[in-house]
Write a protein that holds these residues in place. Structure first.
Motif, PDB file in Angstrom:
ATOM      1  N   ILE A 138       1.087  -1.265  -0.541  1.00  0.00           N
ATOM      2  CA  ILE A 138       0.191  -0.058   0.334  1.00  0.00           C
ATOM      3  C   ILE A 138       1.091   1.366   0.421  1.00  0.00           C
ATOM      4  CG2 ILE A 138      -1.625   1.095   1.154  1.00  0.00           C
ATOM      5  CD1 ILE A 138      -2.918  -1.383   2.728  1.00  0.00           C
ATOM      6  N   ARG A 139       1.785   1.554   0.591  1.00  0.00           N
ATOM      7  CA  ARG A 139       3.174   2.488   0.845  1.00  0.00           C
ATOM      8  C   ARG A 139       3.670   2.963  -0.355  1.00  0.00           C
ATOM      9  NH1 ARG A 139       6.022   0.808   4.650  1.00  0.00           N
ATOM     10  NH2 ARG A 139       7.060  -0.014   3.899  1.00  0.00           N
ATOM     11  N   ASN A 140       3.984   1.658  -1.115  1.00  0.00           N
ATOM     12  CA  ASN A 140       4.444   1.561  -2.860  1.00  0.00           C
ATOM     13  C   ASN A 140       3.351   2.216  -3.334  1.00  0.00           C
ATOM     14  OD1 ASN A 140       6.843   0.656  -1.306  1.00  0.00           O
ATOM     15  ND2 ASN A 140       6.925  -1.400  -2.165  1.00  0.00           N
ATOM     16  N   ARG A 141       2.118   1.507  -3.339  1.00  0.00           N
ATOM     17  CA  ARG A 141       1.555   2.482  -4.499  1.00  0.00           C
ATOM     18  C   ARG A 141       1.031   3.422  -4.182  1.00  0.00           C
ATOM     19  NH1 ARG A 141      -2.276  -1.734  -3.126  1.00  0.00           N
ATOM     20  NH2 ARG A 141      -3.885  -0.310  -1.839  1.00  0.00           N
ATOM     21  N   LEU A 142       0.696   4.529  -2.646  1.00  0.00           N
ATOM     22  CA  LEU A 142       0.566   5.604  -2.651  1.00  0.00           C
ATOM     23  C   LEU A 142       1.431   6.436  -2.611  1.00  0.00           C
ATOM     24  CD1 LEU A 142      -1.930   5.142   1.322  1.00  0.00           C
ATOM     25  CD2 LEU A 142      -3.029   5.123  -2.124  1.00  0.00           C
ATOM     26  N   CYS A 143       2.436   6.298  -2.721  1.00  0.00           N
ATOM     27  CA  CYS A 143       3.641   7.006  -2.817  1.00  0.00           C
ATOM     28  C   CYS A 143       4.477   7.165  -3.849  1.00  0.00           C
ATOM     29  CB  CYS A 143       4.644   6.416  -1.222  1.00  0.00           C
ATOM     30  SG  CYS A 143       3.930   6.564   0.291  1.00  0.00           S
ATOM     31  N   GLY A 144       4.391   5.760  -4.663  1.00  0.00           N
ATOM     32  CA  GLY A 144       5.055   6.244  -6.254  1.00  0.00           C
ATOM     33  C   GLY A 144       4.446   7.777  -7.185  1.00  0.00           C
ATOM     34  N   PRO A 145       5.710   8.587  -7.222  1.00  0.00           N
ATOM     35  CA  PRO A 145       5.588   9.758  -8.092  1.00  0.00           C
ATOM     36  C   PRO A 145       4.525   9.142  -9.157  1.00  0.00           C
ATOM     37  CG  PRO A 145       7.787   9.419  -8.119  1.00  0.00           C
ATOM     38  CD  PRO A 145       6.976   8.215  -7.100  1.00  0.00           C
ATOM     39  N   ASP A 146       4.674   8.712  -9.781  1.00  0.00           N
ATOM     40  CA  ASP A 146       4.598   7.978 -11.412  1.00  0.00           C
ATOM     41  C   ASP A 146       2.170   7.581 -11.136  1.00  0.00           C
ATOM     42  OD1 ASP A 146       6.287   8.308 -12.688  1.00  0.00           O
ATOM     43  OD2 ASP A 146       6.680   6.176 -12.657  1.00  0.00           O
ATOM     44  N   GLU A 147       2.338   6.996 -10.093  1.00  0.00           N
ATOM     45  CA  GLU A 147       0.996   6.529  -9.698  1.00  0.00           C
ATOM     46  C   GLU A 147      -0.077   7.713  -9.369  1.00  0.00           C
ATOM     47  OE1 GLU A 147      -2.504   4.056  -9.952  1.00  0.00           O
ATOM     48  OE2 GLU A 147      -0.088   3.594  -9.692  1.00  0.00           O
ATOM     49  N   MET A 148       0.589   8.421  -8.376  1.00  0.00           N
ATOM     50  CA  MET A 148      -0.178   9.944  -8.044  1.00  0.00           C
ATOM     51  C   MET A 148      -0.089  10.762  -9.445  1.00  0.00           C
ATOM     52  SD  MET A 148       1.860  10.605  -4.590  1.00  0.00           S
ATOM     53  CE  MET A 148       1.132  12.115  -4.347  1.00  0.00           C
ATOM     54  N   LEU A 149       0.586  10.463 -10.390  1.00  0.00           N
ATOM     55  CA  LEU A 149       0.211  11.548 -11.555  1.00  0.00           C
ATOM     56  C   LEU A 149      -0.753  10.750 -12.752  1.00  0.00           C
ATOM     57  CD1 LEU A 149       4.138  13.029 -12.432  1.00  0.00           C
ATOM     58  CD2 LEU A 149       1.897  13.810 -11.562  1.00  0.00           C
ATOM     59  N   HIS A 150      -0.477   9.197 -11.995  1.00  0.00           N
ATOM     60  CA  HIS A 150      -1.708   8.572 -13.352  1.00  0.00           C
ATOM     61  C   HIS A 150      -2.843   9.227 -12.364  1.00  0.00           C
ATOM     62  CE1 HIS A 150      -2.736   5.839 -15.694  1.00  0.00           C
ATOM     63  NE2 HIS A 150      -3.682   5.031 -14.891  1.00  0.00           N
ATOM     64  N   ARG A 151      -3.034   9.280 -11.054  1.00  0.00           N
ATOM     65  CA  ARG A 151      -4.687   9.094 -10.828  1.00  0.00           C
ATOM     66  C   ARG A 151      -4.988  10.748 -10.929  1.00  0.00           C
ATOM     67  NH1 ARG A 151      -4.895   6.004  -4.964  1.00  0.00           N
ATOM     68  NH2 ARG A 151      -4.472   3.727  -5.224  1.00  0.00           N
ATOM     69  N   GLN A 152      -4.169  11.506 -10.328  1.00  0.00           N
ATOM     70  CA  GLN A 152      -4.823  13.173 -10.757  1.00  0.00           C
ATOM     71  C   GLN A 152      -4.761  13.209 -11.892  1.00  0.00           C
ATOM     72  OE1 GLN A 152      -4.670  15.166  -8.799  1.00  0.00           O
ATOM     73  NE2 GLN A 152      -6.220  16.473 -10.320  1.00  0.00           N
ATOM     74  N   GLN A 153      -4.134  12.196 -13.302  1.00  0.00           N
ATOM     75  CA  GLN A 153      -4.791  12.659 -14.296  1.00  0.00           C
ATOM     76  C   GLN A 153      -5.863  12.264 -14.540  1.00  0.00           C
ATOM     77  OE1 GLN A 153      -1.994  10.886 -17.359  1.00  0.00           O
ATOM     78  NE2 GLN A 153      -3.279  12.141 -19.014  1.00  0.00           N
ATOM     79  N   VAL A 154      -6.023  11.432 -14.626  1.00  0.00           N
ATOM     80  CA  VAL A 154      -7.851  10.302 -14.203  1.00  0.00           C
ATOM     81  C   VAL A 154      -9.017  11.128 -13.989  1.00  0.00           C
ATOM     82  CG1 VAL A 154      -9.046   8.161 -13.411  1.00  0.00           C
ATOM     83  CG2 VAL A 154      -6.821   8.035 -14.283  1.00  0.00           C
ATOM     84  N   ARG A 155      -8.119  12.383 -12.356  1.00  0.00           N
ATOM     85  CA  ARG A 155      -9.341  12.989 -11.354  1.00  0.00           C
ATOM     86  C   ARG A 155     -10.020  14.374 -12.946  1.00  0.00           C
ATOM     87  NH1 ARG A 155      -7.211  11.045  -7.122  1.00  0.00           N
ATOM     88  NH2 ARG A 155      -5.535  12.535  -7.099  1.00  0.00           N
ATOM     89  N   ASP A 156      -8.342  14.663 -13.320  1.00  0.00           N
ATOM     90  CA  ASP A 156      -8.268  16.076 -14.021  1.00  0.00           C
ATOM     91  C   ASP A 156      -9.391  15.551 -15.862  1.00  0.00           C
ATOM     92  OD1 ASP A 156      -7.023  16.992 -12.736  1.00  0.00           O
ATOM     93  OD2 ASP A 156      -5.209  16.656 -13.761  1.00  0.00           O
ATOM     94  N   GLU A 157      -9.131  14.113 -16.404  1.00  0.00           N
ATOM     95  CA  GLU A 157      -9.921  13.882 -16.817  1.00  0.00           C
ATOM     96  C   GLU A 157     -11.340  13.578 -16.734  1.00  0.00           C
ATOM     97  OE1 GLU A 157      -9.985  12.311 -20.804  1.00  0.00           O
ATOM     98  OE2 GLU A 157      -8.855  13.503 -20.031  1.00  0.00           O
ATOM     99  N   LEU A 158     -11.640  13.120 -15.960  1.00  0.00           N
ATOM    100  CA  LEU A 158     -12.811  12.428 -15.431  1.00  0.00           C
ATOM    101  C   LEU A 158     -14.176  14.746 -15.515  1.00  0.00           C
ATOM    102  CD1 LEU A 158     -12.961   9.971 -12.921  1.00  0.00           C
ATOM    103  CD2 LEU A 158     -14.385   9.874 -15.105  1.00  0.00           C
ATOM    104  N   LEU A 159     -13.398  15.298 -14.481  1.00  0.00           N
ATOM    105  CA  LEU A 159     -13.841  16.552 -14.398  1.00  0.00           C
ATOM    106  C   LEU A 159     -13.762  17.172 -15.789  1.00  0.00           C
ATOM    107  CD1 LEU A 159     -11.906  17.705 -11.042  1.00  0.00           C
ATOM    108  CD2 LEU A 159     -14.422  17.555 -11.722  1.00  0.00           C
TER     109      LEU A 159
END
Length: 688
Positions: free
Chosen positions: A34-55
Motif C-alpha cells: 500500500i505504501r509503495n502504491r500510494l507514494c509512487g510519484p508515477d502513480e500519483m500523477l496517473h491518478r491526478q490525470q484520471v481525475r482531471d480527465e473526469l472533471l
C-alpha cells in the motif's frame, strides 16, 4: 506418557508462534504494498490525470445534468456559492469543484462512498470526510435559499386566475409531510417504523405555488403524525411563521385552524375524482380548487425526489439517520437553488401525472382539531366561490381533464389515453359512453369492457407471439382479406416448426392493425434473458469497457461494477486522451510490473499455503497425542454394564454401582485390573 505430553505442548507453542509470525508478515507485506502504491510519484500523477480527465469530460460531454443533476453553468455557480458563503475550501490536493462534483454524484445517483472513492481514485476516508464538508457547507447557506413568506403580496399563481382570486388571496402556500427511509439500530427501529413498513423520518415541508420550499423540518421519527410535527414546528426556536391574516393549505392529516385550511371531510377531493363529474355543491367546489392549489407541495416533492434518488430510494441507505436527515435538508436547498439558476420544466411536467393519479394517504384529524375560526374562513370562501361559479359553471368543467392532458406526451389518442400502457379512468368512461350510446339496451359496465379487452389481448398475443421472431420471410398482413398471407411453402415450413400456427392460416383477424397498435408494445420479449453460461459467453465476446464515455453510460444506469474496469494495480487507467507527461508509465512497463507483481504474489501465496499446512499438521499431531494420553472416563451406563459382566447378585450390583458412580478414581482402578480379580478388588474397596 510424559514425553508425549511434552511433545504435544511444544508443538502447540511452535504452531502458535508460527501463526503469529505469519500474520505479522502478512500485515507488513500489505502495508509495504500500500505504501509503495500510494507514494509512487508515477502513480500519483496517473491518478491526478484520471481525475482531471473526469472533471474535464463532465464539463464538456453534455451529460452534466444526467450525472450531477444540474447544468455546467449551475455547477460552477454552486461551487462559487459554497466557497464564498459556505466556507468550503480547496485542499492541497483537491479542488472545490472535485469535492462538489463527488457530493452531487453520490446524492444524484444514490451511490456508495466506496464506489465514488474508487471512481475518483481517492480513499474512502477522504471521500467520506469531504462528503460531510460539502454537506455542512450547503446547510450553512440555507438562509439564502429557504425563506419564509411575509404575506405582503398575493402569489402570482392565485392573482392571475379568476378561479382562485380573490377567494385565496390570503393563502401563502401549502404544507405537507414526506417520508424518507433511514438506517437506525434495531432498538430504535419501532419508533421509526410507521405505516411504510420500514424505518423512516417524517419531514414537514412548506412551499410556495412556484414549488419553492419555504420551511423544512426534518428528523422526526416515522411514527409521528403530521399534526404532531406541525405543533412542534409552530413552537420551536426556528419556528414556522404564519403572518396574521394569512394561511397555508393542508390536507386532512393536519388540523383545521385559521392559519391552516384543510379540505372538507367526506367530500370528493382529488382532481381525478372530478375529471368526469363536475362539482355539485359549495363543498365540492371548494375541495376541487383547494386540491388544484395544494398539489403544488406534491409536485415539489415529486421534482425533489426525481432529481435526487438518495432520498427517494426504499432500500436501506448507506448513512446514519442523522446524516440522511441532513442530506434531505441539503437536497431541499439545492432544489430551491436550481429553481432559480437551472429550472427544468421537463422534470416538472413528468411529475404532474403521478401527482394527479395519486390517492390520499393522510389520516383525517379528529373533531377536536377543528376550530371555529378556521371553519368560518373555509365556509366563507366556499360560499363566495359557489355563488360566482353559478354565474359561469362552464368555467370549471374539464379543468381537471385539462391538467391531465398536459401531463402526458403530445400525440395521438392512444398515447393520451394509455400514457403508461393502461387505459385511464377517463378513457374507460369515454369508451363506455360511446358504446352505451350505440347499444343502449346492453347496459355495458366497466367490468364488461375490461373482460372484453382482456379476451382481445389474449387472442392477439397468441397470434403475435407465433409470427414474432420467425426467421422465415414472405408473411404479410392483407387489410382487405384480413388474413396473414404467405406462399404455401412458407406456411408449410412454419407449421412444421410451430404446429399451433395452422389455425391462423385461414382465420380472419378483424382490426389487426388497431390491436397491433394497442397491445404489441405490452408483450414481453425476453431480449435480456440469458443463462449464466450464455451471459459469460456474451461477455467474452464483448470488449472490456475502457473509455470514459462507457463509464458514463454505466453510471447513468447506476450499474457500474469493478469487473468492467482495469484497476490501477494492473494496466494504465482507461483515458480517452493519451498521457501528456513523459514520466508516466508506458503500457509495456505496466505489463512488466504487473507480471512481476503476479510472480511475487504467487510466491508469497505458496509460502503462506506451506506455512498453513505445517500449522495444520502440528495441530493434528497434538490432537492425536491428547486423545491417546487422556484417561478414559466411564459413564454411568458403562459402569453398570461392567458390573453385570462380573456376575454379581442384583443387590450386590446395585450397591457396587452406588459406591462407584461418585468415585471415578476407584472406577479406573477397578476396571484397570484383570477381570478375574475385579470381584476381590471391589470387596476390598468397599470394606476400606
Amino acid at each position: 506418557m510424559d514425553d508425549k505430553i511434552y511433545f504435544m505442548a511444544n508443538s502447540q507453542r511452535l504452531a502458535a508462534i508460527q501463526l503469529i509470525c505469519l500474520v505479522a508478515a502478512l500485515i507488513a507485506h500489505r502495508r509495504f504494498r500500500i505504501r509503495n502504491r500510494l507514494c509512487g510519484p508515477d502513480e500519483m500523477l496517473h491518478r491526478q490525470q484520471v481525475r482531471d480527465e473526469l472533471l474535464h469530460d463532465l464539463s464538456l460531454s453534455g451529460k452534466c445534468r444526467k450525472l450531477i443533476r444540474m447544468s455546467e453553468n449551475a455547477f460552477m455557480v454552486l461551487c462559487e456559492k459554497l466557497e464564498r458563503g459556505g466556507g468550503l475550501r480547496p485542499t492541497q490536493r483537491m479542488s472545490v469543484e472535485e469535492q462538489v462534483a463527488r457530493f452531487l454524484f453520490m446524492i444524484g445517483n444514490d451511490l456508495k462512498t466506496g464506489l465514488i472513492a474508487w471512481f475518483f481514485r481517492r480513499s474512502e476516508s477522504c471521500t467520506n470526510r469531504h462528503f460531510h464538508k460539502v454537506l455542512n457547507a450547503l446547510l450553512s447557506i440555507e438562509d439564502q435559499y429557504i425563506r419564509q413568506p411575509t404575506g405582503d403580496i398575493v402569489p402570482t399563481e392565485i392573482e392571475q386566475k379568476k378561479r382562485f382570486y380573490p377567494f385565496f388571496k390570503n393563502c401563502i402556500g401549502a404544507i405537507d409531510g414526506t417520508h424518507v427511509r433511514v438506517r437506525v439500530p434495531n432498538k430504535d427501529a419501532p419508533r421509526y417504523r410507521g405505516r411504510k413498513g420500514y424505518p423512516t423520518i417524517n419531514a414537514l415541508v412548506a412551499c410556495t405555488f412556484d414549488l419553492k420550499f419555504t420551511y423544512v423540518l426534518s428528523g422526526w421519527e416515522g411514527t409521528a403524525s403530521d399534526s404532531r410535527i406541525i405543533k412542534d414546528a409552530l413552537s420551536r426556536d426556528d419556528k414556522l411563521i404564519i403572518p396574521d391574516g394569512r394561511f397555508y393549505l393542508v390536507d386532512g392529516g393536519l388540523p383545521l385552524k385559521s392559519s391552516l385550511i384543510a379540505p372538507y371531510r367526506g367530500v370528493r377531493y382529488h382532481l381525478k375524482e372530478y375529471s368526469s363529474h363536475s362539482p355539485e355543491n359549495p363543498k365540492e367546489l371548494f375541495n376541487l380548487r383547494h386540491a388544484s392549489l395544494r398539489n403544488a407541495i406534491e409536485r415539489a416533492f415529486g421534482v425533489l425526489k426525481k432529481r435526487f434518488p438518495i432520498i427517494r430510494s426504499t432500500t436501506e441507505p448507506f448513512y446514519s439517520c442523522e446524516t440522511q436527515s441532513d442530506v434531505f435538508l441539503a437536497c431541499c436547498i439545492l432544489h430551491n437553488f436550481l429553481l432559480e439558476v437551472d429550472r427544468v420544466k421537463a422534470i416538472e411536467d413528468k411529475v404532474v401525472r403521478k401527482v394527479l393519479n395519486a390517492r390520499p394517504d393522510g389520516h383525517l384529524c379528529s373533531q377536536s382539531d377543528i376550530d371555529d375560526r378556521g371553519e368560518q374562513i373555509r365556509n366563507t370562501i366556499a360560499t363566495e366561490m359557489w355563488n360566482q361559479y353559478l354565474l359561469d359553471p362552464d368555467n370549471e368543467i374539464d379543468y381537471a381533464e385539462l391538467i391531465m392532458g398536459k401531463s402526458v406526451n403530445e400525440g395521438g389518442s392512444t398515447k393520451r389515453e394509455r400514457p403508461d400502457g393502461t387505459f385511464t379512468t377517463q378513457a374507460y368512461t369515454n369508451i363506455l359512453n360511446t358504446l352505451n350510446t350505440e347499444f343502449p339496451d346492453k347496459g355495458l359496465k366497466k367490468d364488461h369492457l375490461k373482460n372484453r379487452l382482456k379476451t382481445l389481448k389474449d387472442n392477439f398475443s397468441q397470434c403475435y407471439d407465433i409470427f414474432r421472431g420467425v426467421k422465415l420471410s414472405g408473411f404479410g398482413w392483407n387489410s382487405e382479406s384480413t388474413l396473414i398471407e404467405a406462399e404455401d411453402e412458407v406456411w408449410d415450413t412454419l407449421i412444421q416448426e410451430k404446429p399451433e400456427a395452422a389455425k391462423w392460416r385461414k382465420k380472419v383477424i378483424h382490426h389487426y392493425e388497431d390491436l397491433l397498435l394497442l397491445f404489441s408494445k405490452d408483450r414481453a420479449t425476453g431480449a435480456a434473458a440469458a443463462t449464466a453460461k450464455e451471459r459469460t459467453h456474451q461477455q467474452n465476446k464483448e470488449p472490456i469497457t475502457e473509455t470514459i464515455d462507457e463509464i458514463d453510460q454505466f453510471v447513468e444506469t447506476n450499474d457500474i461494477g469493478l469487473e468492467n474496469f482495469v484497476t490501477l494495480d494492473e494496466e494504465n487507467s482507461p483515458l480517452t486522451t493519451p498521457p501528456s507527461n513523459g514520466n508516466l508509465p508506458t503500457k509495456s512497463k505496466s505489463k512488466k510490473r504487473k507480471q512481476k507483481k503476479l510472480e511475487e504474489e504467487e510466491e508469497f501465496a505458496s509460502k503462506l499455503l506451506g506455512t498453513m499446512n505445517n500449522v495444520a499438521d502440528a495441530i493434528d499431531r497434538s490432537t492425536k497425542v491428547m486423545e491417546s494420553s487422556r484417561p478414559h472416563v466411564y459413564s454411568e451406563g458403562e459402569i453398570y454394564r461392567e458390573l453385570e459382566l462380573m456376575g454379581l447378585e442384583d443387590d450386590d450390583t446395585e450397591n457396587a454401582y452406588l459406591f462407584l458412580v461418585d468415585r471415578p478414581d476407584k472406577v479406573r482402578a477397578l476396571f484397570g485390573c484383570p477381570i478375574h480379580k475385579r470381584i476381590s478388588m471391589l470387596a476390598k474397596m468397599m470394606r476400606a
